[in-house]
Motif scaffolding. Structure first.
Motif, mmCIF file in Angstrom:
data_model
loop_
_atom_site.group_PDB
_atom_site.id
_atom_site.type_symbol
_atom_site.label_atom_id
_atom_site.label_comp_id
_atom_site.label_asym_id
_atom_site.label_seq_id
_atom_site.Cartn_x
_atom_site.Cartn_y
_atom_site.Cartn_z
ATOM 1 N N THR A 58 0.819 -1.205 0.000
ATOM 2 C CA THR A 58 0.000 0.000 0.000
ATOM 3 C C THR A 58 0.854 1.257 0.000
ATOM 4 N N TYR A 59 2.037 1.189 0.561
ATOM 5 C CA TYR A 59 2.942 2.330 0.587
ATOM 6 C C TYR A 59 3.636 2.425 -0.763
ATOM 7 N N LEU A 60 3.464 3.536 -1.435
ATOM 8 C CA LEU A 60 4.029 3.703 -2.773
ATOM 9 C C LEU A 60 5.404 4.358 -2.751
ATOM 10 N N GLY A 61 5.819 4.858 -1.611
ATOM 11 C CA GLY A 61 7.141 5.460 -1.478
ATOM 12 C C GLY A 61 7.198 6.862 -2.040
ATOM 13 N N LEU A 62 8.411 7.277 -2.348
ATOM 14 C CA LEU A 62 8.629 8.600 -2.919
ATOM 15 C C LEU A 62 8.090 8.618 -4.343
#
Length: 143
Positions: free
Chosen positions: A57-61
């Motif tokens: 779910t975390y797409l990052g930068l």
């Protein structure tokens, strides 16, 4: 330092945008949030190209600009969270922690029986909780 957070709905409609700057940058921050939606769509539609997993779910930068760094998070219901910061030395673990807390606040806000799904989040309690999360995040990342 966090300067803007946003919640964007399924049809890329803004559900909540809050800036934390003293200046008159609201329009600029709205533009940055909208530009980040293209990057999120690219990452979600081409996961092999980016190398992320489908369950992440975390797409990052998403992208760095001259003055800002933009981070993304995608819920299971395809609601997008966007974080705009000015911090150069931001750790991934800190950003993940912020998004987890922000997601929990969002879930509490939309669980309200008076909230209409897909409509703007106008809850004062949600806005105060987001401000508290942002303040605690700002103090925990500085040395």
């Amino acid at each position: 330092m966090i300067i803007c957070v946003a919640v964007v709905g399924l049809q890329n409609n803004p559900l909540y945008i809050q800036s934390f700057t003293d200046g008159d940058d609201a329009l600029k921050l709205h533009y940055i949030v909208h530009c980040s939606l293209d990057v999120i769509d690219e990452r979600v539609n081409n996961p092999k190209k980016i190398g992320s997993t489908l369950n992440e779910t975390y797409l990052g930068l998403l992208y760095p600009s001259e003055n800002y760094k933009v981070y993304g998070y995608l819920t299971n219901t395809k609601v997008k969270f966007i974080l705009v910061t000015t911090d150069e030395d931001l750790k991934d673990a800190d950003v993940r922690s912020f998004f987890r807390q922000f997601h929990a606040a969002y879930v509490d806000a939309v669980s309200n029986p008076f909230h209409v799904p897909g409509k703007r989040i106008t809850s004062r309690a949600f806005a105060e909780r987001v401000s508290t999360i942002v303040r605690s995040f700002g103090t925990s990342t500085t040395i």
